[in-house]
Each structure stands twice: as structure tokens, then as C-alpha cells.
Design a protein around this motif. Structure first.
Motif, PDB file in Angstrom:
ATOM      1  N   ASN A 197       0.830  -1.198   0.000  1.00  0.00           N
ATOM      2  CA  ASN A 197       0.000   0.000   0.000  1.00  0.00           C
ATOM      3  C   ASN A 197       0.867   1.252   0.000  1.00  0.00           C
ATOM      4  O   ASN A 197       1.975   1.264   0.563  1.00  0.00           O
ATOM      5  N   SER A 198       0.344   2.301  -0.640  1.00  0.00           N
ATOM      6  CA  SER A 198       1.087   3.555  -0.714  1.00  0.00           C
ATOM      7  C   SER A 198       0.098   4.698  -0.891  1.00  0.00           C
ATOM      8  O   SER A 198      -0.648   4.738  -1.882  1.00  0.00           O
ATOM      9  N   GLY A 199       0.068   5.624   0.067  1.00  0.00           N
ATOM     10  CA  GLY A 199      -0.825   6.771  -0.036  1.00  0.00           C
ATOM     11  C   GLY A 199      -2.274   6.352  -0.174  1.00  0.00           C
ATOM     12  O   GLY A 199      -2.802   5.580   0.633  1.00  0.00           O
ATOM     13  N   ASP A 200      -2.941   6.844  -1.229  1.00  0.00           N
ATOM     14  CA  ASP A 200      -4.351   6.526  -1.456  1.00  0.00           C
ATOM     15  C   ASP A 200      -4.563   5.130  -2.024  1.00  0.00           C
ATOM     16  O   ASP A 200      -5.706   4.689  -2.173  1.00  0.00           O
ATOM     17  N   TYR A 201      -3.479   4.449  -2.364  1.00  0.00           N
ATOM     18  CA  TYR A 201      -3.605   3.060  -2.816  1.00  0.00           C
ATOM     19  C   TYR A 201      -3.532   2.149  -1.601  1.00  0.00           C
ATOM     20  O   TYR A 201      -2.480   2.017  -0.962  1.00  0.00           O
ATOM     21  N   THR A 202      -4.646   1.507  -1.266  1.00  0.00           N
ATOM     22  CA  THR A 202      -4.734   0.682  -0.057  1.00  0.00           C
ATOM     23  C   THR A 202      -5.303  -0.704  -0.346  1.00  0.00           C
ATOM     24  O   THR A 202      -5.850  -1.350   0.547  1.00  0.00           O
ATOM     25  N   SER A 203      -5.168  -1.182  -1.578  1.00  0.00           N
ATOM     26  CA  SER A 203      -5.808  -2.437  -1.973  1.00  0.00           C
ATOM     27  C   SER A 203      -4.818  -3.549  -2.292  1.00  0.00           C
ATOM     28  O   SER A 203      -5.138  -4.473  -3.050  1.00  0.00           O
ATOM     29  N   ALA A 204      -3.633  -3.484  -1.713  1.00  0.00           N
ATOM     30  CA  ALA A 204      -2.628  -4.510  -1.998  1.00  0.00           C
ATOM     31  C   ALA A 204      -3.127  -5.908  -1.653  1.00  0.00           C
ATOM     32  O   ALA A 204      -2.816  -6.886  -2.350  1.00  0.00           O
ATOM     33  N   SER A 205      -3.927  -6.045  -0.604  1.00  0.00           N
ATOM     34  CA  SER A 205      -4.409  -7.358  -0.192  1.00  0.00           C
ATOM     35  C   SER A 205      -5.421  -7.942  -1.171  1.00  0.00           C
ATOM     36  O   SER A 205      -5.712  -9.146  -1.118  1.00  0.00           O
ATOM     37  N   SER A 206      -5.959  -7.126  -2.072  1.00  0.00           N
ATOM     38  CA  SER A 206      -6.944  -7.599  -3.050  1.00  0.00           C
ATOM     39  C   SER A 206      -6.329  -7.872  -4.418  1.00  0.00           C
ATOM     40  O   SER A 206      -7.039  -8.180  -5.375  1.00  0.00           O
ATOM     41  N   LEU A 207      -5.007  -7.773  -4.504  1.00  0.00           N
ATOM     42  CA  LEU A 207      -4.297  -8.020  -5.760  1.00  0.00           C
ATOM     43  C   LEU A 207      -4.228  -9.527  -6.003  1.00  0.00           C
ATOM     44  O   LEU A 207      -3.663 -10.264  -5.208  1.00  0.00           O
ATOM     45  N   VAL A 208      -4.822  -9.998  -7.087  1.00  0.00           N
ATOM     46  CA  VAL A 208      -4.829 -11.440  -7.362  1.00  0.00           C
ATOM     47  C   VAL A 208      -3.832 -11.827  -8.441  1.00  0.00           C
ATOM     48  O   VAL A 208      -3.454 -13.003  -8.560  1.00  0.00           O
ATOM     49  N   GLY A 209      -3.403 -10.879  -9.248  1.00  0.00           N
ATOM     50  CA  GLY A 209      -2.412 -11.137 -10.279  1.00  0.00           C
ATOM     51  C   GLY A 209      -1.590  -9.909 -10.549  1.00  0.00           C
ATOM     52  O   GLY A 209      -2.127  -8.802 -10.658  1.00  0.00           O
ATOM     53  N   TYR A 210      -0.263 -10.087 -10.639  1.00  0.00           N
ATOM     54  CA  TYR A 210       0.621  -8.938 -10.799  1.00  0.00           C
ATOM     55  C   TYR A 210       1.847  -9.380 -11.605  1.00  0.00           C
ATOM     56  O   TYR A 210       2.618 -10.216 -11.140  1.00  0.00           O
ATOM     57  N   TRP A 211       1.984  -8.809 -12.786  1.00  0.00           N
ATOM     58  CA  TRP A 211       3.078  -9.153 -13.678  1.00  0.00           C
ATOM     59  C   TRP A 211       3.860  -7.865 -13.932  1.00  0.00           C
ATOM     60  O   TRP A 211       3.490  -7.059 -14.797  1.00  0.00           O
ATOM     61  N   ARG A 212       4.965  -7.687 -13.203  1.00  0.00           N
ATOM     62  CA  ARG A 212       5.674  -6.396 -13.217  1.00  0.00           C
ATOM     63  C   ARG A 212       6.362  -6.159 -14.551  1.00  0.00           C
ATOM     64  O   ARG A 212       6.476  -5.031 -15.005  1.00  0.00           O
TER      65      ARG A 212
END
Length: 217
Positions: A197-212
Motif C-alpha cells: 500500500n502507498s498513499g491513497d492506494y490501499t488495496s494490496a491485499s486484493s491483488l490477485v495477479g501482478y506481472w511487473r
């Protein structure tokens, strides 16, 4: 959470696949294929996000994200560039689907983010953001269908709709990100780690897929 370390297969040769650069697709038959996973069966609230830099937008369909069987009506959710040179996001095999669009240009990085909340009410359950700004909404209140098909990057519907350009930092959440969260992601650029999480982004726990995919070089 799905990512580059698991459930990944190549559906065509990708020129660059490392955490130092973005993915480069040649517009021919290159795409990435991720095996089906139950975490990708999202029905009520979803967010799709990707950084894209199209190399050639020339009245041709080009897939960015698609969960389906590579048929003309097989995708339950997809993000793509259409033959009017606009980005669109559709749900449910294009039947009673929401369509939101915004014009794009060649050789320019864009952050594209689509959010959906089935139970939001009103007429703008589906929203499209470009570079952190809301650009379009659509009225759509059905549950998103599910399937057992693969998730693909760089193609949609069939292999003739291949993407030409760069893709980076593709993410899927099983929640609806707020406008402030989308703006936060854009403001932090491609280098932001969405697992935290960072600032107004607070949904890291709801991330189901992430391809950087890399840093966008």
C-alpha cells in the motif's frame, strides 16, 4: 497471488522478458499465456490495469488483456485497442457488455485502468481511467461470467489480433479501486510495487495477479 514466478507459459516468442525491461510484442503472433486459476474468476468487483506503449495503431484490433478461449466471443473480460484506434474494455463475451473508449497515439506510454462494481448502482458501474483521469463510464450491472480458459497478454479473440508495442506492470484486483487509488498508481509511475500500500492506494491485499514485466525501458 499470480505473477511471473508461476503459471506462466509463452504462446509465442517474446523479444524481451526480464525484470529490467518491459515486454515487447511484434504485432504478429507473440503473446503470453497464464494458466487458468480460480483467483481469476472474478464476478462482482474487478480492476484491470496495464501500462502500454503501442508502436503502431493502424485501424487494427490489438489485444492487451483477455481471459478467454481465443474465439470471437470467448472472452469474459478483455482490454484491447479497437479498429478505431481506441482502447476498450468489455465483459461477458461482448453480450450486454460495457464498452468504454479513449483515443490513443503511437509511441506514447499510457496507464490504462478499468474498474467495475456490479452493485454500485446508478449508470456508471464501469469506469475507464487513462493516466489517472476518468475518461469514460458505462452502465453495466451483470455479474461477470467465469470460464476455465487461460489469461493472455498481447492478444484477444484470435491470433490475428496481436498487440504491437510494449506492455508493463499488468495487474488484476478482485476489488474496485477508487479514483484516488488509480491516480496514486499513475502518479508513482511504472516503478510502483503494487504488493504494498502507498498513499491513497490501499488495496494490496486484493491483488490477485501482478506481472511487473520490468521498468518500462
Amino acid at each position: 497471488m499470480l505473477g511471473l514466478s508461476n503459471n506462466l507459459a509463452s504462446g509465442g516468442f517474446v523479444d524481451t522478458f526480464a525484470n529490467l525491461k518491459s515486454l515487447i510484442f511484434d504485432g504478429s503472433n507473440e503473446y503470453l499465456e497464464i494458466a487458468d486459476d480460480s483467483s481469476l474468476d472474478i464476478t462482482d468487483t474487478i480492476t484491470l490495469s496495464a501500462w502500454i506503449k503501442p508502436s503502431a495503431i493502424s485501424n487494427a484490433w490489438q489485444g492487451i488483456i483477455a481471459k478467454g478461449d481465443l474465439s470471437d466471443t470467448g472472452d469474459v473480460y478483455k482490454m484491447y485497442i479497437d479498429n478505431a484506434e481506441k482502447v476498450q474494455v468489455r465483459f461477458n463475451n461482448e453480450s450486454s457488455s460495457a464498452v468504454v473508449s479513449s483515443a490513443l497515439s503511437n509511441d506514447t506510454w499510457y496507464h490504462i485502468c478499468s474498474t467495475y462494481d456490479k452493485d454500485a448502482g446508478g449508470s456508471d458501474e464501469h469506469k475507464l481511467y487513462v493516466d489517472g483521469v476518468l475518461v469514460d463510464t458505462a452502465d453495466f450491472s451483470d455479474a461477470i461470467s467465469t470460464n476455465n480458459d487461460e489469461l493472455r497478454f498481447g492478444i484477444t479473440q484470435n491470433t490475428s489480433n496481436a498487440y504491437y508495442g510494449n506492455l508493463d506492470s499488468i495487474a488484476i484486483w478482485n476489488t474496485t479501486l477508487s479514483a484516488n487509488a488509480v491516480a496514486e498508481i499513475y502518479a508513482n509511475g511504472k516503478g510502483i510495487d503494487l504488493r504494498s500500500n502507498s498513499g491513497d492506494y490501499t488495496s494490496a491485499s486484493s491483488l490477485v495477479g501482478y506481472w511487473r514485466c520490468g521498468d518500462g525501458k
